[in-house]
Design a protein around this motif. Structure first.
Motif, PDB file in Angstrom:
ATOM      1  N   ILE A  80      38.809  14.738  52.347  1.00  0.00           N
ATOM      2  CA  ILE A  80      39.559  15.977  52.100  1.00  0.00           C
ATOM      3  C   ILE A  80      40.506  16.253  53.264  1.00  0.00           C
ATOM      4  O   ILE A  80      41.674  16.591  53.084  1.00  0.00           O
ATOM      5  CB  ILE A  80      38.581  17.147  51.893  1.00  0.00           C
ATOM      6  CG1 ILE A  80      37.681  16.873  50.696  1.00  0.00           C
ATOM      7  CG2 ILE A  80      39.334  18.451  51.717  1.00  0.00           C
ATOM      8  CD1 ILE A  80      36.594  17.902  50.514  1.00  0.00           C
ATOM      9  N   THR A  81      39.988  16.120  54.464  1.00  0.00           N
ATOM     10  CA  THR A  81      40.818  16.365  55.653  1.00  0.00           C
ATOM     11  C   THR A  81      41.980  15.389  55.722  1.00  0.00           C
ATOM     12  O   THR A  81      43.116  15.777  56.041  1.00  0.00           O
ATOM     13  CB  THR A  81      39.952  16.249  56.918  1.00  0.00           C
ATOM     14  OG1 THR A  81      38.805  17.080  56.779  1.00  0.00           O
ATOM     15  CG2 THR A  81      40.732  16.676  58.138  1.00  0.00           C
ATOM     16  N   LEU A  82      41.729  14.129  55.439  1.00  0.00           N
ATOM     17  CA  LEU A  82      42.801  13.130  55.457  1.00  0.00           C
ATOM     18  C   LEU A  82      43.864  13.457  54.405  1.00  0.00           C
ATOM     19  O   LEU A  82      45.073  13.323  54.659  1.00  0.00           O
ATOM     20  CB  LEU A  82      42.211  11.744  55.210  1.00  0.00           C
ATOM     21  CG  LEU A  82      41.313  11.177  56.313  1.00  0.00           C
ATOM     22  CD1 LEU A  82      40.674   9.876  55.857  1.00  0.00           C
ATOM     23  CD2 LEU A  82      42.108  10.960  57.595  1.00  0.00           C
ATOM     24  N   PHE A  83      43.410  13.871  53.227  1.00  0.00           N
ATOM     25  CA  PHE A  83      44.350  14.206  52.160  1.00  0.00           C
ATOM     26  C   PHE A  83      45.225  15.390  52.569  1.00  0.00           C
ATOM     27  O   PHE A  83      46.448  15.374  52.406  1.00  0.00           O
ATOM     28  CB  PHE A  83      43.570  14.521  50.878  1.00  0.00           C
ATOM     29  CG  PHE A  83      44.435  14.806  49.691  1.00  0.00           C
ATOM     30  CD1 PHE A  83      44.905  13.780  48.893  1.00  0.00           C
ATOM     31  CD2 PHE A  83      44.788  16.103  49.376  1.00  0.00           C
ATOM     32  CE1 PHE A  83      45.708  14.045  47.796  1.00  0.00           C
ATOM     33  CE2 PHE A  83      45.584  16.379  48.288  1.00  0.00           C
ATOM     34  CZ  PHE A  83      46.045  15.349  47.488  1.00  0.00           C
ATOM     35  N   TRP A  84      44.593  16.433  53.096  1.00  0.00           N
ATOM     36  CA  TRP A  84      45.356  17.613  53.504  1.00  0.00           C
ATOM     37  C   TRP A  84      46.249  17.334  54.707  1.00  0.00           C
ATOM     38  O   TRP A  84      47.323  17.927  54.838  1.00  0.00           O
ATOM     39  CB  TRP A  84      44.395  18.753  53.808  1.00  0.00           C
ATOM     40  CG  TRP A  84      43.870  19.410  52.561  1.00  0.00           C
ATOM     41  CD1 TRP A  84      44.318  19.222  51.292  1.00  0.00           C
ATOM     42  CD2 TRP A  84      42.795  20.339  52.470  1.00  0.00           C
ATOM     43  NE1 TRP A  84      43.594  19.976  50.409  1.00  0.00           N
ATOM     44  CE2 TRP A  84      42.643  20.672  51.099  1.00  0.00           C
ATOM     45  CE3 TRP A  84      41.936  20.917  53.392  1.00  0.00           C
ATOM     46  CZ2 TRP A  84      41.675  21.567  50.657  1.00  0.00           C
ATOM     47  CZ3 TRP A  84      40.971  21.801  52.940  1.00  0.00           C
ATOM     48  CH2 TRP A  84      40.841  22.132  51.596  1.00  0.00           C
ATOM     49  N   ALA A  85      45.819  16.447  55.581  1.00  0.00           N
ATOM     50  CA  ALA A  85      46.645  16.104  56.743  1.00  0.00           C
ATOM     51  C   ALA A  85      47.963  15.472  56.309  1.00  0.00           C
ATOM     52  O   ALA A  85      49.027  15.768  56.866  1.00  0.00           O
ATOM     53  CB  ALA A  85      45.877  15.160  57.664  1.00  0.00           C
ATOM     54  N   SER A  86      47.907  14.605  55.318  1.00  0.00           N
ATOM     55  CA  SER A  86      49.141  13.984  54.824  1.00  0.00           C
ATOM     56  C   SER A  86      49.936  14.952  53.958  1.00  0.00           C
ATOM     57  O   SER A  86      51.167  14.965  53.989  1.00  0.00           O
ATOM     58  CB  SER A  86      48.801  12.720  54.024  1.00  0.00           C
ATOM     59  OG  SER A  86      47.935  13.038  52.947  1.00  0.00           O
ATOM     60  N   GLU A  87      49.235  15.806  53.218  1.00  0.00           N
ATOM     61  CA  GLU A  87      49.937  16.724  52.311  1.00  0.00           C
ATOM     62  C   GLU A  87      50.735  17.774  53.079  1.00  0.00           C
ATOM     63  O   GLU A  87      51.844  18.134  52.690  1.00  0.00           O
ATOM     64  CB  GLU A  87      48.930  17.417  51.397  1.00  0.00           C
ATOM     65  CG  GLU A  87      49.587  18.294  50.346  1.00  0.00           C
ATOM     66  CD  GLU A  87      48.569  19.046  49.520  1.00  0.00           C
ATOM     67  OE1 GLU A  87      48.990  19.730  48.579  1.00  0.00           O
ATOM     68  OE2 GLU A  87      47.366  18.947  49.811  1.00  0.00           O
ATOM     69  N   THR A  88      50.186  18.266  54.182  1.00  0.00           N
ATOM     70  CA  THR A  88      50.890  19.318  54.917  1.00  0.00           C
ATOM     71  C   THR A  88      52.218  18.812  55.479  1.00  0.00           C
ATOM     72  O   THR A  88      53.221  19.517  55.471  1.00  0.00           O
ATOM     73  CB  THR A  88      49.994  19.873  56.044  1.00  0.00           C
ATOM     74  OG1 THR A  88      50.644  20.970  56.654  1.00  0.00           O
ATOM     75  CG2 THR A  88      49.683  18.819  57.090  1.00  0.00           C
ATOM     76  N   VAL A  89      52.248  17.558  55.929  1.00  0.00           N
ATOM     77  CA  VAL A  89      53.502  16.980  56.427  1.00  0.00           C
ATOM     78  C   VAL A  89      54.476  16.738  55.275  1.00  0.00           C
ATOM     79  O   VAL A  89      55.675  17.024  55.372  1.00  0.00           O
ATOM     80  CB  VAL A  89      53.216  15.673  57.186  1.00  0.00           C
ATOM     81  CG1 VAL A  89      54.518  15.019  57.641  1.00  0.00           C
ATOM     82  CG2 VAL A  89      52.321  15.939  58.382  1.00  0.00           C
ATOM     83  N   LEU A  90      53.962  16.240  54.168  1.00  0.00           N
ATOM     84  CA  LEU A  90      54.812  15.967  53.019  1.00  0.00           C
ATOM     85  C   LEU A  90      55.450  17.239  52.479  1.00  0.00           C
ATOM     86  O   LEU A  90      56.653  17.261  52.165  1.00  0.00           O
ATOM     87  CB  LEU A  90      53.986  15.288  51.912  1.00  0.00           C
ATOM     88  CG  LEU A  90      54.716  15.005  50.593  1.00  0.00           C
ATOM     89  CD1 LEU A  90      55.877  14.049  50.815  1.00  0.00           C
ATOM     90  CD2 LEU A  90      53.751  14.451  49.557  1.00  0.00           C
TER      91      LEU A  90
END
Length: 799
Positions: free
Chosen positions: A444-454
């Motif tokens: 979940i953290t990895l997904f949100w980490a990439s999503e926030t930048v995108l």
């Protein structure tokens, strides 16, 4: 008598004529006086005006005749009734109409043309507040008579027909076919009569039509349920035809009341002809057809009450059926839930999109509720079907659907932008929900980490502020999720983790990289704010550095605590990691961010690192003693401590340089005392550890080595440091270093004579006193040698 009357009448006529002539004469004189005054005013205005007026190029002045030329008319003779003629209207020229022109202002350098304001703009009409019920219907009697009575009347009429039919049935006046025929006949009469009155009494006729349709519904229901004249299929088809007929009439009369009646009847029809069988597929097909008809109405009419009622009834029917589904019919519910979701989305936007109207709060509410209910139903059905692993995919698919819908509406340039923001917000929400639903733990953290930048990058490309807000919110969620992951992964030292290549370390590093990329994106954002609140761009960089630091810190601590339990070896390695990280960070930061180099932050980091290192000194002594005496751990690990000493020494050197460059004389003196005390403490402890490591043996235990060091070696060490400080103070002409040196000598002598002289070997006393005596003599000689320099340094005026 008649003659006298005639004469009297003639006299009155003559008097009236004369009086009228006198009055006219006076009016004529008054008119000339007014004209005379007007001419005088115009002459004064012409005299007061400059030679070049802004009007000269646009109109000629009105010619003014001299006052002497205006002569009052002569008095007419009394015998004559003829009045003097006033001047002809053509001689009096009307005032020229001056239109809005441009005024030329000459300042000798340029001519500036500006409009001359000749009229005030009309104020904008204020929006009238919405009228209350009593303001819209001031005549309550008229409202009751025209609007309320007819509705009550048609309801009573329908009940009367129902009672009459029931009475006829109870007395066996007519058979089943006749009973149904009477109901259809009565409903037809109401509709036919209403149709005749549609032009003159439109509201009243629509009420009659509604009553007729209601009679049709009840009649066919009785024909099926009570008399069994039709089978279920035929009855259902007839009810559908009645619904279609009602929809056509609602469009013909342009009355949403008829559409509401048709809608209620349409939703009630399946239950009117129900025989208790659970044919959910047929029921859902019928509801889809009914809502498609509603979609056609919504395309042409803005009847929100109809949309709301259809949505509420559909949800009620679907929810009733949903919890009655069995394992082999769950897929039917999911299929039709998707169809209903898309239908009601289209129904609630189609008219506004077609007419280019703004969306109201009720439209947004239905869309959000529709989406939320569909999402909840989908998760429930997938769980009941035993397909929980597809719930994340369902969330991602729902995000994709909203993204496609927003793109379709975006291509229509005139659509209300608020609906686009809503759909984009729904899309981002479901993308973010995909991670916690489908993934687990650190994923979940990895997904949100990439999503926030995108998302922030997409905001820069599209300028949609909603994406910026969502990006920041997801970043906050990522930080919270990361803290939960850290607690789970590193919460216990008994968990085996692959060195470096484990989910805790990788997730923390990914979060750090994400935060730093977000810092770069916000740094080049021309409007770094959200709803008026400024975004602290530096915060993302600080968080990124902290997360990167934590990634290594937690990994080092966990691995050594796992492989070497019940020891302090993890602290020994941590105190290598911390100064190395801080020193490398300062070096890289100075090279990368030359303009933004924050020396105060570096000063604080260096000071905190040195203070932490000194506070953990007892741990170093305990660790070395465990390595030497019980020999639990190999003494080779203590080499790490000497490597960390090198970096601590570099930090002290950098601290000295920072204080010399950035502080004034008063602050430098304070820093010199603090740094000297810290470095003396550091050297005292480290040389003690070194002596233990060198001189330890069976006959020389650790306690004996420490006692000898404190009483003999430590005074010598402090004496040497004092000598070095004195030399630096004289060489660099710094009085504060010389004072520090003498103070340290004084402390050393006090310690030597009060505490160290007892219980030490004679050789130790001789060595200590000999060394201190030599150092004091050398210092005295140095003072005599450079006495003149010292005096000049003290006499130098201070700035």
């Amino acid at each position: 008598m008649d003659v006298l009357t005639v004469i009297l009448l003639l006299v009155i006529v003559i008097l009236i004529i004369n009086n009228k002539s006198s009055i006219n004469q006076k009016f004529n004189e008054l008119e000339y006086r007014i004209m005379e005054l007007q001419n005088q005013l115009k002459q004064r205005e012409q005299q007061n005006k400059p030679e070049e007026t802004p009007w000269k190029s646009f109109t000629e002045p009105v010619p003014v005749k001299p006052i002497t030329e205006i002569k009052p008319p002569e008095q007419p003779k009394p015998a004559e009734v003829k009045l003097p003629q006033p001047p002809k209207p053509a001689e009096i020229k009307p005032e020229p109409v001056i239109e809005r022109q441009q005024e030329v202002i000459s300042d000798g350098l340029s001519q500036i043309r500006r409009p001359v304001k000749t009229w005030e703009p009309a104020p904008k009409p204020t929006e009238e507040p919405e009228l209350s019920f009593f303001e819209r219907y001031p005549d309550l009697e008229k409202f009751i008579g025209e609007n309320l009575v007819n509705k009550i009347g048609i309801a009573i009429l329908v009940l009367a027909i129902a009672f009459f039919v029931k009475y006829a049935i109870d007395n066996d006046w007519v058979g089943p076919v006749g009973r149904v025929g009477i109901g259809i006949f009565c409903g037809g009469i109401l509709i036919g009569f209403a149709h005749r009155l549609r032009n003159s009494y439109k509201a009243f006729s629509s009420v009659l039509v509604g009553g007729g349709i209601a009679v049709f519904y009840f009649t066919i229901t009785l024909a099926y349920q009570e008399f069994h004249l039709f089978d279920q299929t035929v009855s259902f088809i007839i009810l559908i035809l009645i619904t279609v007929f009602a929809v056509i009439l609602s469009l013909l009369y342009d009355k949403q009341e008829l559409a509401v009646i048709a809608l209620v009847g349409g939703f009630a029809s399946p239950f009117m002809v129900s025989n208790g069988s659970a044919n959910y597929n047929a029921l859902f097909i019928y509801l889809v057809i009914l809502n498609i008809g509603l979609l056609i109405i919504a395309y042409y009419k803005e009847w929100r009450i109809l949309n709301i009622l259809a949505f509420v009834l559909s949800v009620a029917v679907f929810a009733t059926v949903l919890f009655a589904l069995s394992a082999n019919t769950y897929y039917i519910g999911l299929r039709y839930a998707t169809i209903f979701y898309l239908l009601f989305f289209t129904i609630n936007i189609i008219n506004n999109v077609r007419e280019n109207k703004s969306f109201l709060a009720v439209d947004f509410s239905i869309l959000l509720i529709n989406t939320a209910l569909y999402f909840a139903a989908g998760l429930y059905l997938l769980t009941e079907m035993g397909q929980s692993e597809y719930r994340g995919l369902f969330s991602a698919a729902l995000a994709l659907i909203n993204l496609v819908l927003s793109y379709i509406l975006f291509r229509k340039k005139t659509v209300d932008p608020n609906i686009l923001f809503l759909l984009i917000g729904i899309t981002l929400t479901f993308i973010s929900l995909t991670a916690p639903i489908q993934l687990h733990g650190n994923n979940i953290t990895l997904f949100w980490a990439s999503e926030t930048v995108l998302l922030y990058w997409l905001y820069e490309k599209s300028s949609i502020k909603l994406m910026k807000l969502t990006s920041i919110l997801i970043w906050l969620g990522m930080i919270i999720s990361l803290l939960m992951d850290i607690s789970e992964v590193y919460g216990s030292s008994n968990i085996h983790l692959t060195i470096i290549a484990n989910r805790g370390f990788i997730t923390t590093v990914a979060a750090a990289i994400s935060s730093y990329l977000l810092y770069i994106l916000t740094k080049r954002d021309p409007l770094p704010e959200i709803h008026g609140m400024a975004i602290n761009k530096t915060l993302f960089r600080i968080i990124a550095i902290i997360l990167l630091f934590l990634a290594g810190l937690l990994e080092v601590n966990h691995q050594f605590a796992y492989y070497y339990p019940n020891t302090d070896l993890n602290i020994l390695y941590l105190m290598l990691y911390v100064p190395v990280f801080v020193y490398l960070f300062s070096a890289i930061s100075a090279r990368i961010n030359v303009a933004d180099y924050n020396w105060k932050l570096i000063l604080i980091l260096f000071s905190c690192t040195a203070a932490l290192y000194l506070l953990l000194t007892p741990v170093y002594f305990n660790q070395l003693q465990e390595m030497l005496e019980p020999k639990k751990i190999s003494v080779s690990h203590f080499a790490v401590h000497w490597i960390s000493d090198v970096f601590i020494g570099l930090l002290f050197y950098r601290l000295v340089r920072l204080c010399q460059i950035n502080f004034d004389d008063g602050t430098k003196n304070i820093c010199a005392w603090l740094l000297t005390g810290a470095m003396v403490t550091f050297l005292s402890f480290e040389i003690c550890l070194l002596s233990e490591l060198i001189f330890y043996s069976g006959p020389n235990p650790v306690d004996l080595i420490q006692t000898v060091y404190i009483k003999t070696a430590l005074p010598v060490l402090w004496g040497l440091i004092s000598f070095i400080l004195m030399w630096l103070g004289m060489r660099n002409k710094q009085r504060n270093l010389r004072i520090i040196s003498l103070t340290l000598f004084l402390i050393t002598l006090i310690k030597l004579f009060l505490f160290d002289i007892n219980n030490i070997p004679v050789a130790g006393k001789i060595a200590a006193f000999f060394c201190l005596g030599i150092l004091l003599l050398i210092i005295s000689f140095m003072y005599q040698k450079v006495k003149k320099i010292i005096i000049e340094d003290e006499a130098k005026p201070k700035d």
